[in-house]
Scaffold this active site. Structure first.
Site, PDB file in Angstrom:
ATOM      1  N   ASP A  55     -49.060  -9.575   8.171  1.00 41.41           N
ATOM      2  CA  ASP A  55     -50.372  -9.925   8.709  1.00 41.41           C
ATOM      3  C   ASP A  55     -51.043 -11.006   7.861  1.00 41.41           C
ATOM      4  OD1 ASP A  55     -53.134  -9.595   9.859  1.00 41.41           O
ATOM      5  OD2 ASP A  55     -52.125  -7.913  10.843  1.00 41.41           O
ATOM      6  N   SER A  92     -55.925 -11.146  14.655  1.00 40.65           N
ATOM      7  CA  SER A  92     -55.000 -10.026  14.876  1.00 40.65           C
ATOM      8  C   SER A  92     -54.994  -9.538  16.316  1.00 40.65           C
ATOM      9  CB  SER A  92     -55.379  -8.843  13.985  1.00 40.65           C
ATOM     10  OG  SER A  92     -55.135  -9.140  12.651  1.00 40.65           O
ATOM     11  N   HIS A 109     -64.706 -12.092  16.624  1.00 37.17           N
ATOM     12  CA  HIS A 109     -65.336 -10.909  17.226  1.00 37.17           C
ATOM     13  C   HIS A 109     -66.482 -11.296  18.158  1.00 37.17           C
ATOM     14  CE1 HIS A 109     -63.390  -7.870  14.597  1.00 37.17           C
ATOM     15  NE2 HIS A 109     -63.340  -8.869  13.743  1.00 37.17           N
ATOM     16  N   ASP A 158     -64.945 -14.393   8.658  1.00 34.87           N
ATOM     17  CA  ASP A 158     -64.330 -15.328   9.605  1.00 34.87           C
ATOM     18  C   ASP A 158     -64.940 -16.716   9.439  1.00 34.87           C
ATOM     19  OD1 ASP A 158     -62.826 -13.248  10.678  1.00 34.87           O
ATOM     20  OD2 ASP A 158     -64.424 -12.686  12.065  1.00 34.87           O
ATOM     21  N   ARG A 178     -63.514  -0.008  11.596  1.00 32.45           N
ATOM     22  CA  ARG A 178     -62.516   0.074  12.665  1.00 32.45           C
ATOM     23  C   ARG A 178     -61.494   1.159  12.359  1.00 32.45           C
ATOM     24  NH1 ARG A 178     -59.596  -5.732  11.934  1.00 32.45           N
ATOM     25  NH2 ARG A 178     -58.646  -5.393   9.909  1.00 32.45           N
ATOM     26  N   ARG A 186     -64.792  -8.572  20.849  1.00 37.63           N
ATOM     27  CA  ARG A 186     -63.562  -7.918  20.369  1.00 37.63           C
ATOM     28  C   ARG A 186     -63.783  -6.425  20.163  1.00 37.63           C
ATOM     29  NH1 ARG A 186     -59.543  -9.785  15.432  1.00 37.63           N
ATOM     30  NH2 ARG A 186     -59.307  -7.726  14.523  1.00 37.63           N
ATOM     31  N   ASP A 205     -61.935  -3.779  18.319  1.00 38.25           N
ATOM     32  CA  ASP A 205     -61.626  -2.803  17.264  1.00 38.25           C
ATOM     33  C   ASP A 205     -62.826  -2.354  16.455  1.00 38.25           C
ATOM     34  OD1 ASP A 205     -61.696  -5.353  16.134  1.00 38.25           O
ATOM     35  OD2 ASP A 205     -59.980  -5.060  14.811  1.00 38.25           O
ATOM     36  N   ARG A 206     -63.716  -3.275  16.148  1.00 42.24           N
ATOM     37  CA  ARG A 206     -64.847  -2.914  15.299  1.00 42.24           C
ATOM     38  C   ARG A 206     -66.102  -2.528  16.095  1.00 42.24           C
ATOM     39  NH1 ARG A 206     -63.588  -3.785  10.015  1.00 42.24           N
ATOM     40  NH2 ARG A 206     -61.986  -5.320   9.477  1.00 42.24           N
ATOM     41  N   LYS A 265     -54.685  -1.712   9.878  1.00 47.49           N
ATOM     42  CA  LYS A 265     -53.906  -2.468  10.876  1.00 47.49           C
ATOM     43  C   LYS A 265     -53.205  -1.546  11.875  1.00 47.49           C
ATOM     44  CE  LYS A 265     -54.846  -6.472   9.031  1.00 47.49           C
ATOM     45  NZ  LYS A 265     -55.615  -7.502   9.740  1.00 47.49           N
ATOM     46  N   ASP A 307     -53.388 -10.525   4.801  1.00 47.92           N
ATOM     47  CA  ASP A 307     -54.623 -10.708   5.555  1.00 47.92           C
ATOM     48  C   ASP A 307     -55.811 -10.030   4.882  1.00 47.92           C
ATOM     49  OD1 ASP A 307     -56.035 -11.593   8.005  1.00 47.92           O
ATOM     50  OD2 ASP A 307     -56.421  -9.442   8.122  1.00 47.92           O
ATOM     51  N   HIS A 341     -58.825 -12.021   2.994  1.00 45.38           N
ATOM     52  CA  HIS A 341     -60.226 -12.027   3.444  1.00 45.38           C
ATOM     53  C   HIS A 341     -61.220 -11.853   2.302  1.00 45.38           C
ATOM     54  CE1 HIS A 341     -60.041 -12.339   7.762  1.00 45.38           C
ATOM     55  NE2 HIS A 341     -59.230 -11.314   7.896  1.00 45.38           N
ATOM     56  N   ASP A 390     -48.833 -12.766  12.428  1.00 43.77           N
ATOM     57  CA  ASP A 390     -49.704 -12.866  13.603  1.00 43.77           C
ATOM     58  C   ASP A 390     -50.664 -14.046  13.541  1.00 43.77           C
ATOM     59  OD1 ASP A 390     -51.033 -11.671  11.476  1.00 43.77           O
ATOM     60  OD2 ASP A 390     -52.243 -10.362  12.757  1.00 43.77           O
ATOM     61  N   HIS A 391     -50.889 -14.584  12.340  1.00 45.94           N
ATOM     62  CA  HIS A 391     -51.781 -15.739  12.139  1.00 45.94           C
ATOM     63  C   HIS A 391     -51.785 -16.027  10.654  1.00 45.94           C
ATOM     64  CE1 HIS A 391     -54.633 -12.925  10.445  1.00 45.94           C
ATOM     65  NE2 HIS A 391     -54.408 -12.158  11.504  1.00 45.94           N
ATOM     66  N   HIS A 396     -59.147 -16.657   8.417  1.00 47.79           N
ATOM     67  CA  HIS A 396     -57.795 -17.005   8.862  1.00 47.79           C
ATOM     68  C   HIS A 396     -57.658 -18.529   8.835  1.00 47.79           C
ATOM     69  CE1 HIS A 396     -57.708 -13.059  11.404  1.00 47.79           C
ATOM     70  NE2 HIS A 396     -57.739 -12.837  10.101  1.00 47.79           N
TER      71      HIS A 396
HETATM   72  O1  LIG Z   1     -62.002  -7.988  11.593  1.00 49.09           O
HETATM   73  C1  LIG Z   1     -61.546  -8.624  10.651  1.00 49.09           C
HETATM   74  O2  LIG Z   1     -61.148  -8.091   9.604  1.00 49.09           O
HETATM   75  C2  LIG Z   1     -61.524 -10.134  10.741  1.00 49.09           C
HETATM   76  O3  LIG Z   1     -62.648 -10.574  11.449  1.00 49.09           O
HETATM   77  C3  LIG Z   1     -60.337 -10.616  11.482  1.00 49.09           C
HETATM   78  O4  LIG Z   1     -59.152 -10.126  10.924  1.00 49.09           O
HETATM   79  P1  LIG Z   1     -57.967  -9.612  11.836  1.00 49.09           P
HETATM   80  O5  LIG Z   1     -58.001 -10.401  13.099  1.00 49.09           O
HETATM   81  O6  LIG Z   1     -56.766  -9.954  10.999  1.00 49.09           O
HETATM   82  O7  LIG Z   1     -58.140  -8.173  12.030  1.00 49.09           O
HETATM   83 MN   LIG Z   2     -53.900 -10.133  11.578  1.00 48.72          MN
HETATM   84 MN   LIG Z   3     -57.735 -10.888   9.310  1.00 45.57          MN
END
Ligand SMILES: O=C(O)[C@H](O)COP(=O)(O)O
Ligand SMILES: [Mn+2]
Ligand SMILES: [Mn+2]
Length: 650
Positions: free
Chosen positions: A118, A171, A230, A261, A303, A378, A380-381, A454, A522, A526, A563-564, A593
């Site tokens: 990641d 991600s 996000h 970000d 998340r 987005r 997840d969070r 993750k 990743d 960050h 993934d990036h 990223h």
């Molecule tokens: O939510 C995060 O941690 C970042 O904004 C993006 O990171 P991720 O896309 O690798 O989860």
């Molecule tokens: Mn990622």
């Molecule tokens: Mn990230």
């Protein structure tokens, strides 16, 4: 498997401004002198809620254990989780999932491992700030040296469904593309289109919040930046202007500062931009203010249930108006909480704050009958805070007060299986026929593993934003609990535990596909900490070595990719690519990223020598990985997928 190793099978569970003029009949509000609006708004109590409104539909109860699995005593395969979306189901039922044997590539004896590093990009800047380049990585270096089995692939912009090629990958979109073999318009783009066409303001979600426009407050909660991962500030501004133009009398913004970000320290600029928009709305007679906030990694945006206390801090600040710090304006809040220059707190980690009036009363608590918009697209969070707003019988933390008759919407529906939230402004992307569905419908077993941070990436995002198992009899998802600290303080994270568990799965003979995500490049990237990120990359390199050797032991095959980008550039650069420095001469860290492509490696003792990368798909991106995966399993790729990157040499 797993006993005594500290690993678990995931059990994802599932004031009315009476003084303000109200030109309700006009599309545009008449300008009102700022001074005439503000003091009255600050002092105004929350309006009483009409009994009829309080009888509005009660929020749903929290479903019992949605998501992945019940937790058994051992890591036995848990119960299946039903996928209930009728429309989606009928499309799938009529779809032919039968895989055909590949015409030239035989099936492997052992498993196929797909390993995601990641945030590990192949960056053009190969200097001291590129942690991937600087780190000692004998395993990856050796892989790069194998002819016709290494290439780079696109992982950003339109190649992963983002609005433009100036958008870095992330991600969500990365794992969506990897897991689905397709490129779909992603949330950022869908919201842009909904605003451009005006569809945003015609949907049921907007109709719901507009019920609060005349007598209640509309609250916007989300990440304030233009990161585009996000959320985007310009989309928030479009919604704010849209609400005010359509009669919203009172608006409150609850802002989560970024610095992850986007560059650290930029929160001040985004607060200023938002204040300018709110001032513009006040000029038009709408009482619009910032009400609360905090850093995204401390407040609201947890998340995968890594740390619910973050969400509780958010609830307390946004809803109850309680926080450790109060200020009378948001810019002062952010600059003060960041602290002195020599000991700055990152935007990501600012404490929760509440904006108060001269008398010390919060200016924007969330009250009965109000509307609440989570403006992140987005998922997840936003899932956890959505549950706190949506589920009447939510018990994960004590909400103290649950506003009655809330009009609650997400920018999107964040979880289609849970239907969470029930109301939303823009329909989310529909990602159909993901690779996992082909696998389970053909009886192919999968083991997927990562640590908490993750975990949803290799399951939920991978499966096209679907929670739970596609077929619990054939799949095992393993979550290793992440540490609850800033990851530069423990850059090894849980890579060794993930490796141990994955090795066990590889050797068990139970799984044909092993899917692993290493979070380190990743998550440590960050933090902006270069030394820690170098260490993170080195740890992952050592873990990859172990995994490749294990796959070789059972005559398997593997794909190693990412993934990036992230760890591959740790410094902000000027337009010419020159590293930028602060006044004190220190390099300005890059926490976000990158736009870099990512590596793509194939190999394994069980891979016939003749299987090589094609040279006629130069523009391949993450969405080309799924076809390649099927070929390496000995199957032809589904016709709807982006083309494969491998062939059997003549
Ligand atoms: O939510 C995060 O941690 C970042 O904004 C993006 O990171 P991720 O896309 O690798 O989860
Ligand atoms: Mn990622
Ligand atoms: Mn990230």
């Amino acid at each position: 498997m797993g006993k005594g190793m500290g690993i678990i099978v995931s059990k994802k569970k599932k004031a009315d401004d009476t003084a303000a003029p109200s030109p309700k009949d006009k599309e545009e509000l008449a300008p009102v002198p700022k001074a005439a609006v503000e003091p009255a708004a600050a002092a105004a109590p929350a309006p009483p809620v009409e009994p009829a409104e309080l009888a509005a539909p009660a929020p749903p109860a929290e479903p019992a254990a949605p998501g992945a699995a019940a937790e058994p005593a051992t890591n036995s395969i848990p119960e299946a989780v039903a996928v209930k979306d009728g429309a989606l189901e009928s499309q799938k039922m009529s779809f032919d999932y039968k895989l055909q044997p590949h015409s030239t590539i035989p099936a492997p004896e052992g498993p196929l491992m797909v390993c995601i590093l990641d945030g590990f990009g192949e960056n053009e800047f190969k200097d001291e700030y590129n942690a991937v380049h600087v780190a000692t990585t004998p395993t990856i270096d050796a892989l790069r040296a194998v002819p016709k089995r290494f290439r780079t692939i696109k992982a950003h912009g339109t190649a992963v469904g983002l609005p433009s090629d100036a958008d870095m990958g992330n991600s969500e979109v990365g794992h969506n593309a990897l897991g689905s073999g397709q490129v779909v318009d992603q949330g950022a783009r869908l919201v842009d289109m909904a605003l451009e066409t005006g569809k945003m303001f015609e949907g049921d979600g907007w109709k719901l919040i507009s019920q609060a426009f005349s007598k209640h407050t509309v609250h916007f909660i989300g990440l304030l930046s233009d990161g585009g991962v996000h959320s985007r500030a310009d989309q928030l501004f479009g919604c704010l202007r849209g609400a005010a133009a359509r009669g919203a009398q009172r608006i409150r913004c609850h802002v989560l500062t970024d610095g992850r970000d986007v560059p650290d320290g930029s929160s001040v600029k985004y607060v200023e931009e938002l204040e300018a928009v709110l001032a513009e709305l006040r000029e038009k007679g709408c009482d619009a203010r910032i009400a609360s906030g905090g850093g995204r990694m401390k407040v609201t945006m947890d998340r995968y249930e890594a740390d619910w206390s973050m969400v509780k801090r958010g609830w307390d600040a946004h809803v109850l108006g309680k926080a450790p710090y109060t200020f009378t304006d948001a810019k002062t809040a952010v600059t003060t909480l960041r602290g002195p220059e020599d000991a700055t707190v990152s935007d990501q980690y600012l404490d929760a704050f509440v904006i108060v009036d001269e008398a010390g009363a919060p200016v924007g608590t969330i009250e009965d009958g109000d509307a609440v918009v989570l403006f992140n697209f987005r998922a997840d969070r936003m899932v956890e805070i959505s549950k706190a707003f949506e589920y009447q019988d939510f018990t994960t933390f004590d909400r103290e007060r649950y506003p009655v008759g809330l009009r609650f919407v997400g920018m999107m529906q964040y979880d289609g299986d849970l239907k969470l939230p029930a109301n939303y402004l823009v329909p989310p992307p529909e990602i159909l026929h993901v690779s996992g569905e082909f696998l389970v419908k053909n009886g192919i077993t999968t083991f997927a593993c990562s640590e908490t941070q993750k975990f949803g990436h290799v399951t939920f995002f991978w499966n096209g934003n679907r929670s739970g198992y596609l077929d619990a009899k054939l799949e095992q998802y393993l979550e290793i609990p992440s540490d609850k600290i800033e990851f530069n303080k423990a850059p090894d994270m849980k890579a060794r535990e993930i490796t141990a568990a994955s090795k066990e799965a590889i050797l068990s003979g139970k799984y044909k596909v092993i899917r692993v995500n290493f979070a380190n490049p990743d998550m440590v990237g960050h933090t902006g900490d270069l030394a820690a990120t170098i260490r993170a990359v080195e740890t992952v390199d050592a873990c990859v070595k172990e995994l490749l050797e294990t796959v070789d032991q059972v005559n398997g095959r593997w794909i190693v990719t990412a993934d990036h980008g992230n760890a591959d550039d740790m410094v902000q650069r000027d337009k010419k690519g020159k590293p930028m420095k602060a006044e004190d001469g220190k390099p300005l860290p890059l926490t976000s990223h990158t736009l870099a492509p990512v590596p793509f490696f194939i190999g394994g003792k069980g891979l016939p020598d003749g299987v090589v990368l094609r040279d006629d798909v130069p523009d391949a991106g993450l969405a080309n990985v799924a076809s390649t995966t099927f070929n390496l399993l000995g199957y032809e790729a589904p016709g709807i997928y982006k083309p494969t990157m491998v062939q059997m040499a003549a």
